[in-house]
Scaffold this motif. Structure first.
Motif, mmCIF file in Angstrom:
data_model
loop_
_atom_site.group_PDB
_atom_site.id
_atom_site.type_symbol
_atom_site.label_atom_id
_atom_site.label_comp_id
_atom_site.label_asym_id
_atom_site.label_seq_id
_atom_site.Cartn_x
_atom_site.Cartn_y
_atom_site.Cartn_z
ATOM 1 N N THR A 1 18.954 -3.519 2.338
ATOM 2 C CA THR A 1 19.877 -4.654 2.253
ATOM 3 C C THR A 1 19.421 -5.589 1.133
ATOM 4 O O THR A 1 18.223 -5.810 0.953
ATOM 5 C CB THR A 1 19.889 -5.427 3.585
ATOM 6 O OG1 THR A 1 20.228 -4.517 4.632
ATOM 7 C CG2 THR A 1 20.882 -6.574 3.570
ATOM 8 N N SER A 2 20.344 -6.155 0.391
ATOM 9 C CA SER A 2 19.999 -7.119 -0.658
ATOM 10 C C SER A 2 19.319 -8.333 -0.028
ATOM 11 O O SER A 2 19.759 -8.848 1.004
ATOM 12 C CB SER A 2 21.257 -7.564 -1.399
ATOM 13 O OG SER A 2 21.029 -8.762 -2.100
ATOM 14 N N GLU B 1 19.304 -11.327 -1.093
ATOM 15 C CA GLU B 1 20.182 -12.493 -1.149
ATOM 16 C C GLU B 1 21.217 -12.459 -0.028
ATOM 17 O O GLU B 1 21.654 -13.496 0.459
ATOM 18 C CB GLU B 1 20.876 -12.569 -2.514
ATOM 19 C CG GLU B 1 19.922 -12.684 -3.697
ATOM 20 C CD GLU B 1 18.952 -13.852 -3.575
ATOM 21 O OE1 GLU B 1 19.352 -14.907 -3.039
ATOM 22 O OE2 GLU B 1 17.789 -13.720 -4.012
ATOM 23 N N GLU B 2 21.579 -11.266 0.385
ATOM 24 C CA GLU B 2 22.570 -11.110 1.457
ATOM 25 C C GLU B 2 21.969 -11.431 2.822
ATOM 26 O O GLU B 2 22.551 -12.155 3.621
ATOM 27 C CB GLU B 2 23.096 -9.668 1.439
ATOM 28 C CG GLU B 2 24.112 -9.337 2.536
ATOM 29 C CD GLU B 2 24.454 -7.860 2.550
ATOM 30 O OE1 GLU B 2 24.804 -7.352 3.638
ATOM 31 O OE2 GLU B 2 24.358 -7.207 1.494
ATOM 32 N N ASP B 3 20.794 -10.882 3.095
ATOM 33 C CA ASP B 3 20.144 -11.085 4.398
ATOM 34 C C ASP B 3 18.656 -10.814 4.220
ATOM 35 O O ASP B 3 18.219 -9.663 4.274
ATOM 36 C CB ASP B 3 20.747 -10.144 5.437
ATOM 37 C CG ASP B 3 20.223 -10.391 6.853
ATOM 38 O OD1 ASP B 3 19.131 -10.981 6.988
ATOM 39 O OD2 ASP B 3 20.908 -9.992 7.814
ATOM 40 N N PHE B 4 17.877 -11.873 4.004
ATOM 41 C CA PHE B 4 16.464 -11.710 3.678
ATOM 42 C C PHE B 4 15.692 -11.053 4.824
ATOM 43 O O PHE B 4 14.835 -10.191 4.590
ATOM 44 C CB PHE B 4 15.840 -13.064 3.339
ATOM 45 C CG PHE B 4 14.474 -12.952 2.729
ATOM 46 C CD1 PHE B 4 14.321 -12.646 1.378
ATOM 47 C CD2 PHE B 4 13.327 -13.156 3.491
ATOM 48 C CE1 PHE B 4 13.054 -12.531 0.801
ATOM 49 C CE2 PHE B 4 12.059 -13.046 2.921
ATOM 50 C CZ PHE B 4 11.925 -12.736 1.579
ATOM 51 N N ALA B 5 15.998 -11.440 6.055
ATOM 52 C CA ALA B 5 15.288 -10.879 7.211
ATOM 53 C C ALA B 5 15.536 -9.376 7.315
ATOM 54 O O ALA B 5 14.613 -8.595 7.583
ATOM 55 C CB ALA B 5 15.719 -11.584 8.491
ATOM 56 N N GLN B 6 16.785 -8.965 7.096
ATOM 57 C CA GLN B 6 17.107 -7.539 7.173
ATOM 58 C C GLN B 6 16.499 -6.786 5.992
ATOM 59 O O GLN B 6 16.028 -5.657 6.138
ATOM 60 C CB GLN B 6 18.628 -7.327 7.206
ATOM 61 C CG GLN B 6 19.050 -5.890 7.480
ATOM 62 C CD GLN B 6 18.506 -5.359 8.797
ATOM 63 O OE1 GLN B 6 18.659 -5.998 9.840
ATOM 64 N NE2 GLN B 6 17.853 -4.201 8.757
ATOM 65 N N TRP B 7 16.509 -7.430 4.810
ATOM 66 C CA TRP B 7 15.862 -6.837 3.639
ATOM 67 C C TRP B 7 14.399 -6.543 3.951
ATOM 68 O O TRP B 7 13.898 -5.441 3.672
ATOM 69 C CB TRP B 7 15.942 -7.796 2.437
ATOM 70 C CG TRP B 7 15.041 -7.411 1.306
ATOM 71 C CD1 TRP B 7 15.287 -6.490 0.329
ATOM 72 C CD2 TRP B 7 13.702 -7.901 1.060
ATOM 73 N NE1 TRP B 7 14.203 -6.390 -0.517
ATOM 74 C CE2 TRP B 7 13.218 -7.237 -0.096
ATOM 75 C CE3 TRP B 7 12.888 -8.831 1.694
ATOM 76 C CZ2 TRP B 7 11.951 -7.486 -0.615
ATOM 77 C CZ3 TRP B 7 11.630 -9.077 1.177
ATOM 78 C CH2 TRP B 7 11.171 -8.409 0.030
ATOM 79 N N ASP C 1 12.050 -16.401 -0.029
ATOM 80 C CA ASP C 1 13.188 -17.097 0.590
ATOM 81 C C ASP C 1 12.932 -18.585 0.794
ATOM 82 O O ASP C 1 13.759 -19.283 1.394
ATOM 83 C CB ASP C 1 13.546 -16.448 1.932
ATOM 84 C CG ASP C 1 12.438 -16.569 2.965
ATOM 85 O OD1 ASP C 1 11.285 -16.878 2.580
ATOM 86 O OD2 ASP C 1 12.705 -16.341 4.157
ATOM 87 N N ASP D 1 15.032 -5.943 -4.568
ATOM 88 C CA ASP D 1 16.060 -5.183 -3.852
ATOM 89 C C ASP D 1 15.834 -3.671 -3.879
ATOM 90 O O ASP D 1 16.537 -2.930 -3.187
ATOM 91 C CB ASP D 1 17.444 -5.513 -4.402
ATOM 92 C CG ASP D 1 17.956 -6.866 -3.911
ATOM 93 O OD1 ASP D 1 17.381 -7.388 -2.928
ATOM 94 O OD2 ASP D 1 18.912 -7.397 -4.504
#
Length: 478
Positions: A12-13, A15-21, A224, A280
């Protein structure tokens, strides 16, 4: 190439979702796996190898200051834990209890160690009699258990690996000197080996370690904008010594209490490496801490002589660097994506045309810069590239921290920054816990430390307007 793209799309990007990244990276780079035990992680070879590098380097630095390694039991009797009231109250919500051995209930409950202060104190009470026995400079590498409500790989787990140093000294001055010395060891290690800049300072009374006189910390800033407490060093004074009766006879034949310290760094520092340097495409490992610094990728490896040349290069370079050859059957594009995901600092590509031209292609993981280098110069150039990469990674992390550090001179400004600008906030504080609690309640921001390098931003507390006593770094934290 569709397979290569699919590999990167698995992350996951940020910027889109740091925790999921973050979760995607630790899983896809095969650093950890989830276990069947709640809140506990399995450190896979790629993850454990990073910890081994951290352990080796820290252990070397500890020993240079005179520290010796020991190992203490995993279990602590309840009666021993109860000897230091503040300490046990501080850990009470997090401890795991053993109440039965085999088929029989235990006569006394045992704690699975959340930390080992009480065990070291019990030891020091038995082995310290004279000033000649001091100082005692001990450290242990072990795991500890803290019953966390919410967990995240490396950052907060029920069981985690760490080192905990415990020292005993004749005087308060020696204990304070050791406390700050070990904090400096951590700070230098983070900046020199991990390319992570730190803020050094003292924790507030509210945030200090339970039972300590003073806690010092190194605070780091993640991509983040959240802070991470990355290492701590505690001055215990003589409080534990009085609770455990650790006395020695001084040079004047008078009984004195010893003064103690404790200091620790955990596997959460691996989380810091990921969140400070990753992108990323996955991990970006600083060269000095990377278990594999150079990955050789043979191109058209089934062509005669290509694999042989790749392994000859590995043998040649292994005297100076940690090197591997990716001789798997995957196509080159997939290999490139996979090695990027794993954070290998430098990739060396070599194929039939390169061999013919006595050259190779070297690719930096952090910038993806491609360089065509003569094989005759490869060893020397790789050393230069890795050192440049190490320095550049630290410089970028410093720049990111500076860009995400703001100053607040009044409370409205503080709240606006806390809401809209991730990162550190520098602001003055009156020293009262009530203001610390109000700030946390209003903004979810906590005090990170009172830096050793103090600045006078204004005369008054950012929260209450009373005379200020210290400048504090504030931030939302992991």
């Amino acid at each position: 190439m569709s397979n290569d793209k699919k590999l990167v799309e698995a992350i996951t990007s940020m910027e889109e979702d740091f925790a999921q990244w973050y979760t995607d990276v630790v899983k896809k780079a095969e650093l950890i796996d989830y276990s069947s035990v709640r809140g506990c992680m399995i450190l896979r070879p790629a993850g454990y190898a990073i910890w081994e590098k951290i352990q080796q380097e820290l252990d070397r630095r500890f020993k240079e200051t005179g520290v010796e390694n020991v190992y203490m039991p995993m279990f602590i009797p309840e009666s021993l834990l109860q000897k230091e009231k503040d300490h046990v109250e501080g850990f009470a919500p997090e401890v795991a209890w053993v109440t039965q051995g085999g088929l029989e209930p235990l006569q006394e409950r045992l704690v699975v160690r959340p930390t080992s202060e009480t065990l070291f104190c019990d030891l020091y009470a038995n082995i310290v009699q004279s000033y000649r026995d001091l100082p005692k400079l001990y450290n242990q590498w072990c795991s500890v258990v803290r019953w966390e409500k919410t967990t995240r790989p490396f950052l907060r787990t029920t069981e985690f690996l760490w080192q905990e140093g415990h020292t005993a000294h004749a005087t308060a001055e020696e204990a304070e000197e050791r406390t700050q010395q070990m904090l400096n060891v951590y700070a230098d290690f983070c900046e020199e080996m991990l390319a992570i800049p730190v803020i050094k300072g003292r924790k507030t009374e509210k945030e200090k370690f339970a039972g300590a006189e003073a806690t010092y910390t190194i605070e780091t800033l993640m991509h983040d904008g959240k802070a991470l407490q990355s290492g701590t060093s505690h001055n215990f004074g003589d409080g534990f010594a009085k609770a455990f009766d650790i006395k020695y006879t001084d040079k004047n034949n008078k009984l004195q209490y010893a003064h103690q310290t404790s200091w620790g760094m955990t596997t959460r520092i691996i989380g810091a490496i990921i969140m400070v340097h990753g992108d990323d495409s996955g991990l970006v490992l600083p060269p000095r801490i990377a278990p594999t610094q150079v990955m050789i990728v043979p191109i058209m490896q089934k062509k005669e002589g290509v694999l042989e040349k790749a392994f000859a290069l590995k043998e040649q370079l292994s005297n100076s660097f940690s090197v591997k050859v990716d001789d798997s059957d995957k196509n080159p594009g997939w290999k490139f994506s996979e090695q990027e995901m794993r954070g290998i600092p430098v990739r060396v590509e070599i194929g039939p045309k390169d061999i013919e031209a006595n050259q190779c292609v070297v690719v930096r993981r952090d910038t993806r810069e491609k360089l065509v280098i003569s094989l005759d110069e490869l060893q020397e150039r790789l050393g230069e590239i890795l050192e440049t990469m190490q320095k550049d990674m630290l410089d970028r992390a410093v720049a990111h921290r500076e860009e995400h550090t703001n100053i607040a001179k009044n409370y409205e400004e503080f709240k606006t920054i806390a809401k809209d600008k991730p990162g550190f906030i520098k602001a003055m504080w009156c020293g009262e816990e009530a203001c610390e609690l109000k700030i946390k309640e209003d903004t979810t921001v906590t005090s990170r430390c009172m830096p050793f390098e103090q600045e006078k931003l204004s005369d008054t507390c950012v929260c209450c307007g009373k005379p200020a006593k210290a400048m504090v770094y504030w931030g939302k934290a992991y």
